[in-house]
Motif scaffolding. Structure first.
Motif, PDB file in Angstrom:
ATOM      1  N   ALA A 110       1.003  -1.224   0.050  1.00 55.77           N
ATOM      2  CA  ALA A 110       0.009  -0.020  -0.080  1.00 55.77           C
ATOM      3  C   ALA A 110       0.734   1.242  -0.173  1.00 55.77           C
ATOM      4  N   LEU A 111       1.891   1.121   0.838  1.00 62.51           N
ATOM      5  CA  LEU A 111       2.937   2.426   0.752  1.00 62.51           C
ATOM      6  C   LEU A 111       3.688   2.508  -0.680  1.00 62.51           C
ATOM      7  N   LEU A 112       3.997   1.513  -1.234  1.00 60.68           N
ATOM      8  CA  LEU A 112       4.509   1.647  -2.718  1.00 60.68           C
ATOM      9  C   LEU A 112       3.596   2.004  -3.553  1.00 60.68           C
ATOM     10  N   VAL A 113       2.386   1.892  -3.390  1.00 59.29           N
ATOM     11  CA  VAL A 113       1.279   2.341  -4.370  1.00 59.29           C
ATOM     12  C   VAL A 113       1.174   3.960  -4.131  1.00 59.29           C
ATOM     13  N   VAL A 114       1.221   4.435  -3.142  1.00 63.89           N
ATOM     14  CA  VAL A 114       1.132   5.865  -2.809  1.00 63.89           C
ATOM     15  C   VAL A 114       2.595   6.386  -3.352  1.00 63.89           C
ATOM     16  N   LEU A 115       3.505   5.867  -3.063  1.00 57.98           N
ATOM     17  CA  LEU A 115       4.927   6.371  -3.492  1.00 57.98           C
ATOM     18  C   LEU A 115       4.900   6.394  -5.292  1.00 57.98           C
ATOM     19  N   GLU A 116       4.139   5.694  -5.820  1.00 55.31           N
ATOM     20  CA  GLU A 116       4.083   5.690  -7.306  1.00 55.31           C
ATOM     21  C   GLU A 116       3.380   7.126  -7.653  1.00 55.31           C
ATOM     22  N   THR A 117       2.326   7.708  -6.941  1.00 58.69           N
ATOM     23  CA  THR A 117       1.883   8.920  -7.201  1.00 58.69           C
ATOM     24  C   THR A 117       2.653  10.174  -6.884  1.00 58.69           C
ATOM     25  N   LEU A 118       3.837   9.846  -6.397  1.00 59.53           N
ATOM     26  CA  LEU A 118       4.615  11.313  -5.983  1.00 59.53           C
ATOM     27  C   LEU A 118       5.421  11.524  -7.076  1.00 59.53           C
ATOM     28  N   ALA A 119       5.813  12.889  -7.442  1.00 61.18           N
ATOM     29  CA  ALA A 119       6.647  13.493  -8.332  1.00 61.18           C
ATOM     30  C   ALA A 119       8.117  12.751  -8.235  1.00 61.18           C
ATOM     31  N   PRO A 120       8.826  12.443  -8.992  1.00 62.64           N
ATOM     32  CA  PRO A 120      10.198  11.829  -8.954  1.00 62.64           C
ATOM     33  C   PRO A 120      10.837  12.465  -8.006  1.00 62.64           C
ATOM     34  N   ALA A 121      11.267  13.844  -7.801  1.00 64.77           N
ATOM     35  CA  ALA A 121      11.990  14.444  -6.901  1.00 64.77           C
ATOM     36  C   ALA A 121      11.412  14.148  -5.508  1.00 64.77           C
ATOM     37  N   GLU A 122      10.033  14.264  -5.105  1.00 66.01           N
ATOM     38  CA  GLU A 122       9.411  14.286  -3.945  1.00 66.01           C
ATOM     39  C   GLU A 122       9.721  12.707  -3.466  1.00 66.01           C
ATOM     40  N   ARG A 123       9.427  11.675  -4.335  1.00 64.70           N
ATOM     41  CA  ARG A 123       9.717  10.335  -3.892  1.00 64.70           C
ATOM     42  C   ARG A 123      11.229  10.164  -3.627  1.00 64.70           C
ATOM     43  N   LEU A 124      12.252  10.553  -4.248  1.00 64.56           N
ATOM     44  CA  LEU A 124      13.527  10.578  -3.791  1.00 64.56           C
ATOM     45  C   LEU A 124      14.186  11.118  -2.595  1.00 64.56           C
ATOM     46  N   ALA A 125      13.507  12.407  -2.254  1.00 63.93           N
ATOM     47  CA  ALA A 125      13.688  13.198  -1.046  1.00 63.93           C
ATOM     48  C   ALA A 125      12.948  12.250   0.130  1.00 63.93           C
ATOM     49  N   PHE A 126      12.024  11.922  -0.092  1.00 66.28           N
ATOM     50  CA  PHE A 126      11.069  10.991   1.044  1.00 66.28           C
ATOM     51  C   PHE A 126      11.846   9.812   1.235  1.00 66.28           C
TER      52      PHE A 126
END
Length: 289
Positions: A110-126
Motif C-alpha cells: 500500500a505504501l509503494l502504491v502511494v509512492l507511485e503517485t509522487l513526483a520523482p524528486a519528492e519520492r527521492l527526497a522522502f
C-alpha cells in the motif's frame, strides 16, 4: 583500492542498495538494473578520496533511480493509481534471506502504491531521508535544489504518504486469521461474512496488465468489494497462503495455475485495502507459480 577489493566492498553494500532502489522504483528488475549501473559507475570512478563509500553509493543509486523515474513518467500513459508495484512474494514458512533483507525495514505494498503517485524528486527526497536517514544536504545536489527546498519536497511527500497509507496490523497471526476468514467467506458466497472482515471504505485495486481481460480497476466500499469477491466462488478458485511484502497474502489458482496475487492491508480486524496483480506475465516474472 584494487578492483577485487572494490568489488568485495560493493557486494557488502548490494543488499542495502537494492532496498533503496526497490523503494524508489517499485520494480524488482529495475532496482537490480539501478544497482548494476551503480557498480559500473563505481568501477569507472576514482573513489580514493571518498570517506563514506556506502553514502556515495546510496546517492549514486538515488541519481540513477531519479533518472529512471523521470523517464518512466515521460513515457507512461496508464494512470498511476491503477498500477500496482512489484510485490515481494515469499512462500509461507520458506526462508529467503535475500528477499527478507529487501524488506528489512518493512515496506508494505500500500505504501509503494502511494509512492507511485509522487513526483520523482519528492519520492527521492522522502525515500532517502525518511527511510534511509540521508541528510538533506546530501540529497539536495541530486535533485538540484537547496537543502531547504529539498526538505519541503520530503515534507510534501510525507503528508501524502501519512494521509493515504494506513498503519497495518503488526500481528502476523491476526492478519492470517482475517485473510482466511475473507477467503472462506468468498468461496462460500457468504455476503455477511465478507462484510464482517471488510472496512466500510475498503479499496480494491486490480492490475490486470494491458493485455488481460481482467483489466485494471479501482473499487471502493465494502458492498461493492463484496460483490466483486463473491465472483470468486463462481470460478471455484483455490488459493494458497503467501507473504506479500511481509504481510499475509494469497495466490489464487485455477486448475493449479496462478491467476492472481492478492495482498491485504489489515488495520485491527478489518481489511482496508486489497491489491491484486492479475497480469500473467508479471506473475511469472515475480516467480509466482
Amino acid at each position: 583500492m584494487d578492483q577485487d577489493a572494490l568489488a568485495a566492498r560493493f557486494e557488502a553494500d548490494r543488499g542495502h542498495l537494492r532496498a533503496v532502489a526497490y523503494r524508489m522504483l517499485g520494480s524488482l528488475s529495475e532496482a537490480e538494473d539501478a544497482v548494476q549501473e551503480a557498480w559500473f559507475r563505481l568501477s569507472r570512478s576514482d573513489v580514493s578520496e571518498v570517506h563514506n563509500l556506502s553514502g556515495w553509493l546510496t546517492t549514486v543509486v538515488g541519481r540513477v533511480c531519479l533518472d529512471l523515474l523521470r523517464s518512466r513518467a515521460a513515457r507512461r500513459e496508464d494512470p498511476l493509481e491503477y498500477y500496482i508495484p512489484d510485490p515481494v512474494v515469499r512462500e509461507e514458512g520458506a526462508a529467503d534471506p535475500e528477499r527478507e533483507a529487501l524488506l528489512a525495514d518493512s515496506v508494505g505494498l500500500a505504501l509503494l502504491v502511494v509512492l507511485e503517485t509522487l513526483a520523482p524528486a519528492e519520492r527521492l527526497a522522502f525515500v532517502l531521508h525518511d527511510m534511509f536517514a540521508v541528510s538533506f544536504d546530501e540529497i539536495a545536489p541530486i535533485v538540484d535544489r537547496t537543502p531547504a527546498a529539498t526538505r519541503q519536497l520530503a515534507s510534501r511527500a510525507r503528508r501524502r504518504v501519512q494521509g493515504a497509507t494506513p498503519a497495518p496490523a503488526p500481528d502476523a497471526t491476526k492478519q492470517r486469521e482475517v485473510v482466511n476468514a475473507f477467503l472462506a467467506a468468498s468461496q462460500a458466497g457468504d455476503f455477511e461474512g465478507l462484510l464482517a472482515v471488510l472496512d466500510p471504505d475498503v479499496l480494491l485495486r486490480v492490475d490486470g496488465g494491458v493485455l488481460t481481460a481482467a483489466a485494471t480497476k479501482l473499487i471502493r466500499g465494502a458492498e461493492a468489494v463484496t460483490a466483486q469477491a463473491l465472483t470468486f466462488s463462481k470460478f471455484r478458485h483455490s488459493a494458497r497462503p503467501v507473504t506479500v511484502n511481509g504481510a499475509a497474502g494469497l495466490v489464487s489458482l485455477t486448475n493449479g495455475v496462478p491467476v492472481g496475487l492478492m495482498a491485504f492491508t489489515i488495520v485491527e480486524d478489518r481489511i482496508v485495502t486489497i491489491d491484486i496483480v492479475a497480469d500473467p506475465e508479471r506473475l511469472a516474472a515475480l516467480g509466482v507459480h
